[in-house]
Design an enzyme around this catalytic site. Sequence first.
Site, PDB file in Angstrom:
ATOM      1  N   GLN A 293      39.190  94.835  58.246  1.00 24.72           N
ATOM      2  CA  GLN A 293      39.432  93.597  57.457  1.00 24.72           C
ATOM      3  C   GLN A 293      40.724  92.754  57.871  1.00 24.72           C
ATOM      4  O   GLN A 293      40.899  91.643  57.422  1.00 24.72           O
ATOM      5  CB  GLN A 293      39.618  94.187  56.117  1.00 24.72           C
ATOM      6  CG  GLN A 293      38.323  94.507  55.384  1.00 24.72           C
ATOM      7  CD  GLN A 293      38.424  95.049  54.112  1.00 24.72           C
ATOM      8  OE1 GLN A 293      38.709  96.140  53.855  1.00 24.72           O
ATOM      9  NE2 GLN A 293      38.003  94.285  53.198  1.00 24.72           N
TER      10      GLN A 293
ATOM     11  N   HIS B 270      37.342 103.724  57.306  1.00 23.67           N
ATOM     12  CA  HIS B 270      37.063 102.913  56.137  1.00 23.67           C
ATOM     13  C   HIS B 270      36.009 102.032  56.507  1.00 23.67           C
ATOM     14  O   HIS B 270      36.172 101.114  57.153  1.00 23.67           O
ATOM     15  CB  HIS B 270      38.423 102.035  56.315  1.00 23.67           C
ATOM     16  CG  HIS B 270      38.417 101.072  54.904  1.00 23.67           C
ATOM     17  ND1 HIS B 270      39.514 101.592  53.870  1.00 23.67           N
ATOM     18  CD2 HIS B 270      37.562 100.155  54.474  1.00 23.67           C
ATOM     19  CE1 HIS B 270      39.315 100.489  52.969  1.00 23.67           C
ATOM     20  NE2 HIS B 270      38.127  99.981  53.295  1.00 23.67           N
TER      21      HIS B 270
ATOM     22  N   ASN C 246      36.786 106.302  52.869  1.00 19.36           N
ATOM     23  CA  ASN C 246      36.866 105.285  51.918  1.00 19.36           C
ATOM     24  C   ASN C 246      35.664 104.981  50.961  1.00 19.36           C
ATOM     25  O   ASN C 246      34.610 104.812  51.839  1.00 19.36           O
ATOM     26  CB  ASN C 246      37.450 103.902  52.501  1.00 19.36           C
ATOM     27  CG  ASN C 246      37.598 102.971  51.451  1.00 19.36           C
ATOM     28  OD1 ASN C 246      38.532 103.029  50.704  1.00 19.36           O
ATOM     29  ND2 ASN C 246      36.850 102.262  51.409  1.00 19.36           N
ATOM     30  N   GLU C 247      35.625 105.444  49.912  1.00 19.77           N
ATOM     31  CA  GLU C 247      34.333 104.970  48.946  1.00 19.77           C
ATOM     32  C   GLU C 247      33.200 105.415  49.509  1.00 19.77           C
ATOM     33  O   GLU C 247      32.219 104.516  49.952  1.00 19.77           O
ATOM     34  CB  GLU C 247      34.554 103.555  48.729  1.00 19.77           C
ATOM     35  CG  GLU C 247      35.780 103.195  48.041  1.00 19.77           C
ATOM     36  CD  GLU C 247      35.665 101.608  47.415  1.00 19.77           C
ATOM     37  OE1 GLU C 247      34.585 100.846  47.908  1.00 19.77           O
ATOM     38  OE2 GLU C 247      36.591 101.170  46.777  1.00 19.77           O
TER      39      GLU C 247
HETATM   40  C1  GAL Z   1      36.991  98.184  48.277  1.00 20.83           C
HETATM   41  C2  GAL Z   1      37.076  98.460  49.692  1.00 20.83           C
HETATM   42  C3  GAL Z   1      37.983  97.384  50.359  1.00 20.83           C
HETATM   43  C4  GAL Z   1      37.992  96.102  49.830  1.00 20.83           C
HETATM   44  C5  GAL Z   1      37.923  95.929  48.249  1.00 20.83           C
HETATM   45  C6  GAL Z   1      37.800  94.690  47.714  1.00 20.83           C
HETATM   46  O1  GAL Z   1      35.821  98.659  47.803  1.00 20.83           O
HETATM   47  O2  GAL Z   1      37.496  99.746  50.105  1.00 20.83           O
HETATM   48  O3  GAL Z   1      37.796  97.494  51.680  1.00 20.83           O
HETATM   49  O4  GAL Z   1      37.033  95.206  50.603  1.00 20.83           O
HETATM   50  O5  GAL Z   1      36.971  96.783  48.049  1.00 20.83           O
HETATM   51  O6  GAL Z   1      36.526  94.329  47.226  1.00 20.83           O
END
Ligand code: GAL
Length: 446
Positions: A44, A136, A180-181
């Site tokens: 990002q 990520h 991540n998530e």
């Molecule tokens: C999360 C993600 C990030 C960023 C953020 C805002 O879900 O880990 O990479 O994009 O949301 O939407």
Amino acid sequence: MDARELSDLEHAFAESQPSPATPLAANFRFPDGFLWGAATSAHQVEGHNVHNDWWAWEQAGRVATPSGAACDHWNRFRSDFDLAQSLGHNAHRFSIEWSRIEPEEGIWDETAIEHYREVLLALRERGIEPVVTLFHYTMPQWMAARGGWENPKIERYLARYAEHVLGRLGPHVRWWITLNEPVVQVFKGWLLGQWPPGRTRAWATALKVLRLMMRAHVRLYHVIHAFRPDARVGIAQHALALSPDDPRRWSDRWSVKVRGHLFNHLFIEALHTGALRVPGLFWERLPIARTLDFIGVNYYTRDFVRNSGYNLAGLVGDAEAAGDHRQQRGKLNDLGWEVYPEGLAQFLREYSRYKIPILITENGIPTQRDDDRWVFLFMHLWQVARAIADGVDCVGYLHWSLIDNFEWADGYKARFGLIEVDFATQERRIRPSAWRYAEIIRRNEL
Ligand code: GAL
């Protein structure tokens, strides 16, 4: 601030408070050593991550805007960290890009490792504690070509990558996030088809991928601890507050429970207990339990859930962030997500049942109105303070994000940064909300 300058959000907040100064609204002290800062992820912000699956996805025209040079953070990390330091941050979360470290299978790019060593030293020199994510969302294109998360061998490939990273960077990092998530990635990649690999409603494969992600975490947990026994290892769990679309409909309430379990608890519960349970579907043991030293929480918003049937998909239901429903809803941000600060305290309390520390690894708002960012930040920190006062072991708060950046399928229009980025010139400008946040950090007090 003059009363006329109060934004809509501030008015909403003021009106919802019983008195102007509840005991926690003023002079709440955060614990000593509290981690304060912001978060980013490699793809990002770095720019030109040409070897990963997201780059290929963008080049194939699957999103409106490709990431391109992003924030050129790959070259500008030092000056970006100068800004974080000037804002008093004592912690910073970022991710290491696997496709830079291992652009071809088994080919290791030592200049990339060296780069991340410099990133870590730059943080340390500025008194900023690194919190490092190993994965990520993005993976090397060669891994995607071998089936990506659908290939059970990914566990071994990831472990090899982690050994390579830990062997070289382990001494510089104590806080590690493996994935991540994971649940969001599965949802977007295998059910909605919005992210790579772009499958839709592939429920069986989605569950398989989730299981492989859990096993990968367990493996990475051991790799990290083998190199660094005092490491603190966690995942970043997306916590999505949920309410029934119609609270009088038991089926909506039931769907809130099913969706809430799958989205917000399943992964953490499985890693903690060592047993993956999807009631009525399957039950499986992981190689070992208790592979979380802390829980990373990413919190943004609430969805309303409407039941749509009695198979798995129907029970999970349909969710709408901004849809038509019968409930009172808070203000919406630029991506149409509701601002719902109470949800953060709710999750801090829910996750404290695992009796391990909680680190807020993301929380933020996409908005062009910086006043709204400040109110968002303040309202969420107020919820953190409430939870800590109730005994929750929350050890830090990392705002998403340090700088405006590439918001995946939403491109560059979503402005999440404490620092504004002009993507034409790469100029940075610290937003007023960031200075106000800095003041809270300086006092360690709300
Ligand atoms: C999360 C993600 C990030 C960023 C953020 C805002 O879900 O880990 O990479 O994009 O949301 O939407």
